[in-house]
Design an enzyme around this catalytic site. Structure first.
Site, PDB file in Angstrom:
ATOM      1  N   GLU A  94     -43.682  42.290  55.328  1.00  0.00           N
ATOM      2  CA  GLU A  94     -43.705  43.147  54.190  1.00  0.00           C
ATOM      3  C   GLU A  94     -45.048  43.214  53.558  1.00  0.00           C
ATOM      4  OE1 GLU A  94     -40.285  42.545  51.698  1.00  0.00           O
ATOM      5  OE2 GLU A  94     -39.328  41.891  53.227  1.00  0.00           O
ATOM      6  N   GLY A 118     -49.296  50.608  66.320  1.00  0.00           N
ATOM      7  CA  GLY A 118     -50.455  50.961  65.788  1.00  0.00           C
ATOM      8  C   GLY A 118     -50.394  51.053  64.150  1.00  0.00           C
TER       9      GLY A 118
END
Length: 389
Positions: free
Chosen positions: A368, A121
């Protein structure tokens, strides 16, 4: 380096790296098993001194290293980058004991590192981490009274990490968990967690990736003050310092793939016969190649500019790093896709360079910080600068 060109020494070094990728690293990569850590490839990177360069280089040199390796062997580039990503927090925020214990093995390619930030999440919103670090009576091997005046109480990690590169095969993980010193990012601590720590388990995920990506389960994993990287409650800064360095070099990885696809396209279109000439004689083809080359060059220069900003200590690093990653990864997707189109069916054949790049180029637009996150960072930085003025 000027704003527009590399120096002669830098160009020669990049050429040597591309040659090394083709001569030594590519054969090792081809022998590896998809979805597994390629330890012979890591060992070769260590023997060639390239893993060491990750930890002693500035941002520009790291970008040149990743771009050059990506041009000839994306697996080698990724293996090197993941070692840096997982172990850089140890270099920057670790204690002398942590650095002495783990970094020599990483540099030599004997120990595998991993950066464990994402959760089911909490992917793009890294401050929304849910992995809980609850206070315990004492850390592994430590009494509750503490050592050298430091609070000796430890924590128990409970929760899950997911989409972690090198999991579950890494030898240690840089793990970010919520210790609750404050709300959001202010309550996150970075820990160095060895893979054999009790309560830690993992499983591989079946992903479109040549390297392992997995999930990690933390069932009351004990960690102590000796496992903290930096200070409790300051872990988000550890994560962002790492990402600010590696985001431009993700762009460099993308530029390396784009340049490889562009060179393959130039060779193919200048030699492939079509309609009484060669493909390059067709204006539609020539214009598309020109667009591919222009976008690649623009991305390359923006990556170098972001790296230069990091090396000079510029306050513009977050914005420039985000711009570099955004433009370079989106450009690489464009260039590789059009390279496949101009090659035709042969580019979809298993084992073809472009078939390989077509699979590899998609992920950097997500990890990233996805492209949408980079746009958000850029906008926030721009408006912050306006408010400051």
């Amino acid at each position: 380096m000027t704003g527009f060109a590399l120096g002669v020494d830098q160009e020669e070094w990049c050429g040597r790296l591309r040659a090394l990728s083709a001569r030594r690293l590519r054969p090792l990569a081809e022998k590896g098993e998809p979805g597994r850590v390629n330890r012979p490839l890591l060992a070769a990177l260590g023997e060639e001194g390239l893993l060491e360069r990750v930890f002693v280089s500035g941002a520009l040199e790291l970008c040149l290293l990743r771009e050059s390796l990506a041009y000839g062997c994306t697996e080698a580039e990724t293996a090197l980058a993941l070692q840096g990503l997982g172990a850089y927090p140890v270099l920057r925020a670790g204690s002398p004991a942590q650095r002495e214990r783990w970094l020599p093995g990483v540099r030599a390619g004997r120990l595998v590192a991993a950066f464990a930030l994402s959760e089911p999440g909490a992917g793009s919103d890294a401050a929304a981490l849910a992995l809980a670090a609850e206070r315990d009576g004492g850390g592994p091997g430590r009494a509750a009274a503490g050592v050298d005046g430091v609070d000796g109480r430890g924590w128990r990690l409970t929760g899950e990490k997911r989409w972690i590169s090198n999991a579950p095969e890494a030898d240690f993980y840089t793990v970010f968990a919520r210790t609750g010193e404050g709300p959001g990012a202010k309550g996150v601590t970075a820990f160095l967690v060895p893979a054999d720590r009790p309560g830690l388990s993992g499983e591989a995920l079946d992903m479109l990736s040549p390297h392992p990506i997995g999930s990690l389960a933390f069932d009351g994993v004990p960690v102590g003050p000796e496992d903290v990287l930096g200070e409790p409650g300051r872990g988000f800064r550890v994560a962002m310092d790492t990402l600010n360095l590696f985001r431009p070099s993700v762009g460099a990885f993308a530029v390396g793939m784009a340049r490889a696809a562009l060179d393959a396209t130039l060779a193919h279109t200048s030699g492939r016969g079509a309609f009484g000439g060669v493909l390059a004689d067709l204006q539609a083809v020539a214009h598309r190649v020109a667009e591919m080359a222009t976008r690649t060059e623009a991305a390359r220069l923006l990556v170098y500019a972001a790296a230069g900003a990091y090396d000079s200590g510029s306050p513009e690093v977050p914005r420039r790093a985000a711009m570099a990653k955004l433009l370079a990864t989106e450009t690489a997707q464009y260039v590789v896709d059009h390279a496949v189109q101009l090659h035709g069916a042969i580019a979809l054949q298993r084992g073809h360079l472009l078939e390989h790049l077509y699979r590899e180029v998609r992920a950097p637009r997500i990890y990233e910080g996805a492209s949408e996150v980079q746009r958000t960072i850029i906008a926030k930085e721009l408006y912050r600068e306006v408010a400051a003025r």
